[in-house]
Design a protein around this motif. Structure first.
Motif, mmCIF file in Angstrom:
data_model
loop_
_atom_site.group_PDB
_atom_site.id
_atom_site.type_symbol
_atom_site.label_atom_id
_atom_site.label_comp_id
_atom_site.label_asym_id
_atom_site.label_seq_id
_atom_site.Cartn_x
_atom_site.Cartn_y
_atom_site.Cartn_z
ATOM 1 N N GLY A 463 0.794 -1.221 0.000
ATOM 2 C CA GLY A 463 0.000 0.000 0.000
ATOM 3 C C GLY A 463 0.825 1.268 0.000
ATOM 4 N N VAL A 464 2.085 1.199 -0.396
ATOM 5 C CA VAL A 464 3.007 2.335 -0.543
ATOM 6 C C VAL A 464 3.012 3.254 0.673
ATOM 7 C CG1 VAL A 464 2.964 2.245 -3.047
ATOM 8 C CG2 VAL A 464 1.346 3.730 -1.900
ATOM 9 N N GLY A 465 3.086 2.647 1.864
ATOM 10 C CA GLY A 465 3.076 3.454 3.073
ATOM 11 C C GLY A 465 4.360 3.419 3.876
ATOM 12 N N GLY A 466 5.205 2.405 3.706
ATOM 13 C CA GLY A 466 6.392 2.251 4.531
ATOM 14 C C GLY A 466 6.087 1.425 5.767
ATOM 15 N N TRP A 467 7.080 0.668 6.236
ATOM 16 C CA TRP A 467 6.847 -0.290 7.320
ATOM 17 C C TRP A 467 7.968 -0.211 8.343
ATOM 18 C CZ3 TRP A 467 5.940 -0.655 2.213
ATOM 19 C CH2 TRP A 467 4.582 -0.706 1.869
ATOM 20 N N PRO A 468 7.823 -0.877 9.481
ATOM 21 C CA PRO A 468 8.775 -0.690 10.578
ATOM 22 C C PRO A 468 10.223 -0.976 10.186
ATOM 23 C CG PRO A 468 6.814 -1.797 11.384
ATOM 24 C CD PRO A 468 6.682 -1.728 9.888
ATOM 25 N N ALA A 469 11.083 -0.030 10.493
ATOM 26 C CA ALA A 469 12.520 -0.205 10.288
ATOM 27 C C ALA A 469 13.071 -1.101 11.400
ATOM 28 C CB ALA A 469 13.209 1.152 10.313
ATOM 29 N N PRO A 470 14.244 -1.659 11.200
ATOM 30 C CA PRO A 470 14.829 -2.499 12.250
ATOM 31 C C PRO A 470 15.229 -1.675 13.466
ATOM 32 C CG PRO A 470 16.413 -2.136 10.470
ATOM 33 C CD PRO A 470 15.093 -1.598 9.989
ATOM 34 N N ARG A 471 15.074 -2.258 14.650
ATOM 35 C CA ARG A 471 15.568 -1.614 15.866
ATOM 36 C C ARG A 471 17.064 -1.858 16.037
ATOM 37 N NH1 ARG A 471 14.106 -2.975 20.878
ATOM 38 N NH2 ARG A 471 13.272 -5.039 20.364
ATOM 39 N N GLY A 472 17.583 -2.869 15.355
ATOM 40 C CA GLY A 472 19.010 -3.154 15.421
ATOM 41 C C GLY A 472 19.300 -4.374 16.274
ATOM 42 N N ALA A 473 20.214 -5.190 15.813
ATOM 43 C CA ALA A 473 20.559 -6.411 16.540
ATOM 44 C C ALA A 473 21.281 -6.111 17.844
ATOM 45 C CB ALA A 473 21.417 -7.312 15.650
ATOM 46 N N ASP A 474 21.847 -4.892 17.988
ATOM 47 C CA ASP A 474 22.595 -4.561 19.195
ATOM 48 C C ASP A 474 21.719 -3.941 20.277
ATOM 49 O OD1 ASP A 474 22.051 -2.266 17.814
ATOM 50 O OD2 ASP A 474 24.059 -1.382 18.020
ATOM 51 N N THR A 475 20.399 -3.906 20.054
ATOM 52 C CA THR A 475 19.513 -3.392 21.081
ATOM 53 C C THR A 475 19.532 -4.324 22.286
ATOM 54 O OG1 THR A 475 17.259 -2.627 21.520
ATOM 55 C CG2 THR A 475 17.488 -4.596 20.179
ATOM 56 N N SER A 476 19.109 -3.818 23.424
ATOM 57 C CA SER A 476 19.177 -4.625 24.650
ATOM 58 C C SER A 476 18.170 -5.757 24.674
ATOM 59 C CB SER A 476 18.962 -3.718 25.870
ATOM 60 O OG SER A 476 17.667 -3.117 25.817
ATOM 61 N N ASN A 477 17.138 -5.655 23.874
ATOM 62 C CA ASN A 477 16.099 -6.703 23.877
ATOM 63 C C ASN A 477 15.682 -7.076 22.460
ATOM 64 O OD1 ASN A 477 14.918 -4.202 23.421
ATOM 65 N ND2 ASN A 477 13.041 -4.678 24.539
ATOM 66 N N PRO A 478 16.588 -7.636 21.673
ATOM 67 C CA PRO A 478 16.222 -8.025 20.307
ATOM 68 C C PRO A 478 15.333 -9.254 20.300
ATOM 69 C CG PRO A 478 18.400 -8.855 20.829
ATOM 70 C CD PRO A 478 17.971 -8.024 22.015
ATOM 71 N N VAL A 479 14.658 -9.475 19.175
ATOM 72 C CA VAL A 479 13.953 -10.733 18.978
ATOM 73 C C VAL A 479 15.007 -11.830 18.866
ATOM 74 C CG1 VAL A 479 12.525 -12.072 17.380
ATOM 75 C CG2 VAL A 479 11.965 -9.669 17.868
ATOM 76 N N ARG A 480 14.836 -12.877 19.664
ATOM 77 C CA ARG A 480 15.793 -13.980 19.654
ATOM 78 C C ARG A 480 15.154 -15.183 18.971
ATOM 79 N NH1 ARG A 480 19.989 -12.299 22.619
ATOM 80 N NH2 ARG A 480 19.619 -10.732 24.258
ATOM 81 N N TYR A 481 15.813 -15.637 17.918
ATOM 82 C CA TYR A 481 15.313 -16.774 17.152
ATOM 83 C C TYR A 481 15.914 -18.068 17.684
ATOM 84 C CZ TYR A 481 13.774 -13.301 13.682
ATOM 85 O OH TYR A 481 13.167 -12.256 13.037
ATOM 86 N N PRO A 482 15.158 -19.148 17.617
ATOM 87 C CA PRO A 482 13.723 -19.212 17.305
ATOM 88 C C PRO A 482 12.892 -18.728 18.501
ATOM 89 C CG PRO A 482 14.521 -21.387 17.869
ATOM 90 C CD PRO A 482 15.728 -20.481 17.872
ATOM 91 N N PHE A 483 11.643 -18.349 18.219
ATOM 92 C CA PHE A 483 10.733 -17.923 19.276
ATOM 93 C C PHE A 483 9.394 -18.634 19.109
ATOM 94 C CE2 PHE A 483 10.129 -14.929 15.792
ATOM 95 C CZ PHE A 483 8.745 -14.843 15.687
ATOM 96 N N ARG A 484 8.603 -18.640 20.168
ATOM 97 C CA ARG A 484 7.306 -19.310 20.132
ATOM 98 C C ARG A 484 6.195 -18.332 19.760
ATOM 99 N NH1 ARG A 484 6.415 -24.355 21.304
ATOM 100 N NH2 ARG A 484 8.112 -25.585 22.224
ATOM 101 N N SER A 485 5.197 -18.839 19.069
ATOM 102 C CA SER A 485 4.024 -18.038 18.729
ATOM 103 C C SER A 485 3.261 -17.673 19.990
ATOM 104 C CB SER A 485 3.123 -18.810 17.766
ATOM 105 O OG SER A 485 2.693 -20.024 18.361
ATOM 106 N N THR A 486 2.354 -16.721 19.874
ATOM 107 C CA THR A 486 1.602 -16.240 21.027
ATOM 108 C C THR A 486 0.832 -17.354 21.718
ATOM 109 O OG1 THR A 486 1.404 -14.036 20.064
ATOM 110 C CG2 THR A 486 -0.207 -14.632 21.750
#
Length: 685
Positions: A463-486
């Motif tokens: 939809g030509v709107g732009g989407w979330p940029a990365p917070r960066g792998a060096d952030t204090s709380n990155p997404v850690r793979y693998p992870f479980r679904s909700t």
């Protein structure tokens, strides 16, 4: 090599105007990895994208019988077929396989030099590696607005990650199509909508074929809420068709003259309903014959305003807002590439800072379309409508107690939030980054708790709107793979397609397969409570849809009833008699003499329990008035009153009272004229 100035390519100046606007032989074969689990296809094309999810998709409802799962209330799976077919490059599926589906537009080869929309919306020179499959060096990306983000396997990953409802908004814009230099089909909006609907059904068939035949795949187009609930019970994805386009049914306006009529609206709504469409926008970006839009801001707003003039012959017109809601400020920012396209001597107007509402509201044809949606049990999308138009639409829904109102991607004035919830409507937030998404979710948390509703997101992908940029792998709380679904039943690893593996920490939300990763990022940043509300989103969306389907128009006891008044204005050619306010025709009206103390009285014929009265005011409205009832026509009881009337469509609700006679008693006029009512409704529910 440097980018050539836009003024050396005259077609691109028009393009910059309206495209900035939107800132708007490999068939299925047996898969060696296929197993016996119902969620694994037995005939996935090879080669193809990986899904990178293990575990069975959850089925059924929670202990309270509510559907579990996320809802994306705003996506554009088939936008590659919009705008002339060459603005969004790549397809969500192809019978010829992934290499054919995920390839760039031909004019982007060899290095993106002609990727016009890329350098207009993303800066730089637009150059990029055009190769999609199998390398995907430069796309899809969170900040590329021209490449396919909804490949079917990526949607599959989102479903496996917990999504249970997806609204596929069929989308296009005829003006953008007309100015874009690359196209391979007609710019007629309804032609594009029909094609996108057909291809959505074709995509369902394509996925079904992998699972053994019709009805066996996970991608299920639904046309009522009961079907959607059944699909969720099966653990599959319910797909709802919507429409977001600028000139639905051909309802363009040129020099304020509508290019459609009521017959066009009825025929258009019937056709869309037959296609399976159940929700829609009535206006988008440009004012049309149905309603005025919510403005865009700054230089973008100036460019869109120029586009509106070139398309319709009129610029936006503003007025002072009458309430806390307002449209976005247009501002005075220049858009030179757009403004040079105006005819000699024509300039973009300047606007008063304290006049921030679109003067154009919901037109008579727009009101007819709103009531047409109600008649067909369809839902109205109010994002992109100006607040004047939105307010009138909500007035109409409130007068009929109709719940079918949706805000799907953060484009309504936030002051409408409680009013939407009070009606029984549904709200989703645009797919912002996790910090911004969490902050907005926190702001409206108390209202969600008050009305016991879940939350949604609108990805607006393609939809030509732009989407979330990365917070960066060096952030204090990155997404850690693998992870479980909700729900805890699935495990998700980094997503791989061809030779490219995406990581939400480093790549942001580059494509639809990363929606579960984005939700995990929200959990880490904003907390489990936000995700819990999102996990209730599918249920709340289906609640709104189901309540719309079950809605029954209330009987208007006043229609055709005898009416009398303290006075009636005389007209040489037109009658303003009391009966005109109860004749069921919104084109006629009662009008009083030009003095304060006036009344209109209706005899219902017998005593009934009355619970609400609707009053559709002409410009001559009451600032202060009472609604009074009587069983004998002599002794009157006031059941509702206001001293802050502002005209429009009022709904007076009160505890049920026995009444044979109803009287609207004007005490203080809101104008120099008298009181004038198009229609008065009296209801028992």
């Amino acid at each position: 090599m440097t980018r050539q100035p836009l003024h050396r390519r005259r077609p691109l100046t028009v393009l910059s105007l309206l495209l900035v606007v939107m800132a708007m032989a490999l068939g299925p074969t047996p898969s060696s990895a296929a197993g016996t689990d119902w969620w694994d296809p037995t005939a996935r094309p090879a080669p193809d994208s990986q899904i990178n999810v293990t575990g069975e998709p959850f089925k059924g409802t929670d202990s309270q019988g509510e559907v579990r799962g996320f809802v994306d209330a705003h996506n554009h799976i088939m936008a590659n077929e919009a705008f002339g077919g060459r603005l969004i490059c790549g397809k969500p599926f192809s019978e010829a396989g992934v290499a054919d589906a995920l390839k760039d537009c031909p004019e982007h080869y060899p290095d993106g030099s002609l990727a016009i929309f890329d350098f207009i919306t993303n800066g730089g020179d637009g150059k990029h590696d055009p190769d999609g499959w199998p390398t995907f060096k430069d796309w899809p990306a969170h900040d590329s607005l021209t490449h396919q983000q909804n490949y079917y396997a990526w949607v599959e990953r989102a479903w496996r990650g917990g999504q249970r409802v997806l609204v596929n908004d069929l989308v296009t814009n005829g003006v953008i199509c007309s100015v874009y230099p690359f196209k391979d089909r007609s710019c007629d909006e309804m032609t594009s909508i029909r094609l996108q609907a057909k291809l959505t059904y074709d995509m369902q068939d394509y996925i079904d074929a992998m699972y053994g035949g019709p009805g066996k795949g996970w991608f299920r187009i639904v046309t009522d809420s009961a079907q959607a609930r059944e699909v969720a019970q099966q653990g599959k994805l319910a797909v709802v068709l919507g429409v977001e386009t600028s000139e639905p049914f051909g309802c363009k306006q040129i020099l304020d003259i509508a290019q459609c009529d009521k017959a066009d609206i009825d025929a258009g709504l019937d056709e869309l309903y037959d296609l399976g469409v159940r929700s829609m926008f009535l206006c988008h970006k440009f004012d049309n014959a149905l309603c005025g839009v919510r403005f865009d801001e700054g230089g973008l707003g100036t460019a869109i305003n120029v586009g509106q003039f070139l398309s319709t012959g009129t610029f936006w017109q503003t007025e002072k807002c009458t309430g806390p809601q307002h449209d976005n400020p247009i501002g005075g920012a220049a858009a030179p590439g757009a403004e040079k396209e105006l005819p000699p001597g024509v300039d973009v107007p300047t606007y008063d800072e304290d006049a921030q509402c679109n003067k154009r509201g919901l037109t008579d044809l727009g009101e007819y379309a709103v009531r047409g949606l109600m008649k067909r049990k369809m839902m109205l999308e109010i994002d992109h409508m100006g607040v004047k138009a939105t307010g009138r639409a909500l007035d109409i829904f409130e007068s009929e107690s109709y719940p079918g109102v949706i805000s799907s991607h953060s484009w309504m004035d936030l002051n409408w939030t409680e009013r939407v919830y009070r009606l029984g409507g549904f709200i989703a937030q645009y797919m912002h980054g996790s910090e911004q998404f969490g902050a907005e979710a926190a702001r409206t948390k108390a209202l969600r708790d008050k009305y016991d509703v879940g939350y949604g997101y609108g990805t607006d992908m393609n939809g030509v709107g732009g989407w979330p940029a990365p917070r960066g792998a060096d952030t204090s709380n990155p997404v850690r793979y693998p992870f479980r679904s909700t729900d805890g039943g699935a495990v998700l690893d980094r997503q791989t397609t061809g030779q490219r593996t995406w990581d939400i920490n480093a790549d942001g939300a580059a494509h639809y397969g990363l929606v579960p990763d984005w939700i995990e990022d929200i959990r880490l940043v904003a907390g489990q409570g936000v995700v819990d509300d999102l996990f209730r989103g599918a249920e709340s969306y289906l609640d709104t849809w189901g309540a719309s389907e079950r809605h029954q128009a209330g009987v208007n006891l006043a229609k055709g009833a005898p009416a009398s008044a303290s006075s009636s204005e005389s007209g040489i050619f037109t009658s303003y008699a009391p009966g005109r306010a109860v004749d069921g025709d919104r084109g006629t009206r009662w009008a009083s003499d030009w003095s304060d103390d006036q009344w209109l009285r209706i005899d219902l014929g017998s005593t009934s329990t009355v619970r609400h009265v609707t009053l559709d005011w002409e410009r001559a409205y009451a600032k202060s008035y009472r609604v009074e009832v009587s069983t004998n026509g002599t002794d009157w009881q006031s059941v509702w009153s206001t001293t802050a009337g502002d005209g429009g469509l009022d709904t007076a609700r009160f505890s049920g009272v026995p009444a044979r006679h109803v009287r609207v008693h004007g005490l203080d006029r809101g104008t120099d004229w008298g009181y004038s009512l198009y229609e008065v409704g009296v209801h028992t529910s």
